[in-house]
Design a protein around this motif. Sequence first.
Motif, short mmCIF file in Angstrom:
data_model
loop_
_atom_site.label_atom_id
_atom_site.label_comp_id
_atom_site.label_asym_id
_atom_site.label_seq_id
_atom_site.Cartn_x
_atom_site.Cartn_y
_atom_site.Cartn_z
N ILE A 56 4.45 -3.91 46.04
CA ILE A 56 4.28 -5.54 45.67
C ILE A 56 5.76 -5.87 46.48
O ILE A 56 6.69 -5.35 46.41
N THR A 57 5.54 -6.99 47.23
CA THR A 57 6.72 -7.46 47.90
C THR A 57 6.43 -9.10 48.06
O THR A 57 5.37 -9.58 47.84
N ARG A 72 -0.50 -16.59 40.82
CA ARG A 72 0.63 -16.89 39.98
C ARG A 72 0.62 -16.42 38.51
O ARG A 72 1.49 -16.04 38.00
N LYS A 73 -0.68 -16.90 37.90
CA LYS A 73 -0.85 -16.41 36.64
C LYS A 73 -0.68 -14.94 36.28
O LYS A 73 -0.26 -14.78 35.24
N VAL A 74 -1.39 -14.10 36.95
CA VAL A 74 -1.24 -12.84 36.94
C VAL A 74 0.33 -12.19 37.04
O VAL A 74 0.86 -11.63 36.49
N GLY A 75 0.78 -12.96 38.20
CA GLY A 75 2.35 -12.67 38.41
C GLY A 75 3.18 -12.71 37.13
O GLY A 75 4.10 -11.94 36.61
N ARG A 76 2.87 -14.02 36.61
CA ARG A 76 3.70 -14.48 35.28
C ARG A 76 3.38 -13.80 34.14
O ARG A 76 4.11 -13.14 33.41
N ASN A 77 2.13 -13.05 33.98
CA ASN A 77 1.63 -12.34 32.82
C ASN A 77 2.22 -10.77 33.00
O ASN A 77 2.46 -10.25 31.99
N LEU A 78 2.55 -10.41 34.37
CA LEU A 78 3.16 -9.07 34.48
C LEU A 78 4.82 -9.40 34.18
O LEU A 78 5.52 -8.26 34.30
N GLY A 79 4.97 -10.24 34.20
CA GLY A 79 6.69 -10.63 34.33
C GLY A 79 7.56 -10.51 35.63
O GLY A 79 8.68 -10.50 35.65
N LEU A 80 6.79 -10.87 36.72
CA LEU A 80 7.26 -10.90 37.94
C LEU A 80 7.75 -12.41 38.11
O LEU A 80 7.72 -13.21 37.28
N SER A 85 3.75 -13.43 45.66
CA SER A 85 3.88 -11.97 46.02
C SER A 85 2.64 -11.36 46.36
O SER A 85 1.52 -11.97 46.12
N TYR A 86 2.77 -10.29 46.72
CA TYR A 86 1.66 -9.81 47.66
C TYR A 86 1.83 -8.12 47.36
O TYR A 86 2.79 -7.51 47.35
N ILE A 87 0.40 -7.46 47.22
CA ILE A 87 0.24 -6.14 47.17
C ILE A 87 -0.13 -5.83 48.49
O ILE A 87 -1.07 -6.10 49.21
N TRP A 111 8.53 0.04 29.92
CA TRP A 111 8.30 1.15 31.23
C TRP A 111 7.42 0.44 32.02
O TRP A 111 7.87 0.62 33.49
N ALA A 112 6.51 -0.38 31.96
CA ALA A 112 5.61 -0.83 32.88
C ALA A 112 5.64 -2.71 32.76
O ALA A 112 5.79 -3.04 31.86
N TYR A 113 5.23 -3.00 34.07
CA TYR A 113 5.09 -4.37 33.87
C TYR A 113 3.70 -4.98 33.27
O TYR A 113 3.65 -5.92 32.63
N GLY A 114 2.75 -4.16 33.34
CA GLY A 114 1.48 -4.28 32.76
C GLY A 114 0.43 -3.82 33.55
O GLY A 114 0.59 -2.94 34.79
#
Length: 143
Positions: A56-57, A72-80, A85-87, A111-114
């Motif tokens: 992810i970049t 953006r909603k997914v990014g926020r849920n992951l804590g980015l 952001s792009y995969i 351990w992980a973002y989600g």
Amino acid sequence: MKKPAPQVGLVIRYDFLWSHERGRGREDGTKERPCVIVTAIIRKAHGVTEVLVSPITHSPPRDGAVAIEIPRKVGRNLGLDDERSYIVADESNTVAWDDAGIVPAEPGKRWAYGRLPRPLYDQLRASMLDLHSKRKLKSSRRS
């Protein structure tokens, strides 16, 4: 804090090695970044679990590159962070799950973002399978 079992769609932190870095002789990535587990393979002869990850970049895809923007909603849920952001679908690394380059997303906290939502993961997987069939997937096996 225990490292979880690898799961498809799980976003982890890893020192991803880009194909251009490998081309310059590097064996390790220059920085740790969020990466998506695309698949996990258990090598029965060795008992080692390997994962195929895509990075992810924040960098928008360059001409000819294949990347999927993370909503953006997914990014926020992951804590980015709040940046776009792009995969990157056309680059991957295969690495042992116990590799020292896989580190906690937040040391001492998680351990992980989600996990990616299933439709976004399915889009990534389909893109990578298409690229693989066209021999356009740049992949590095890390040792």
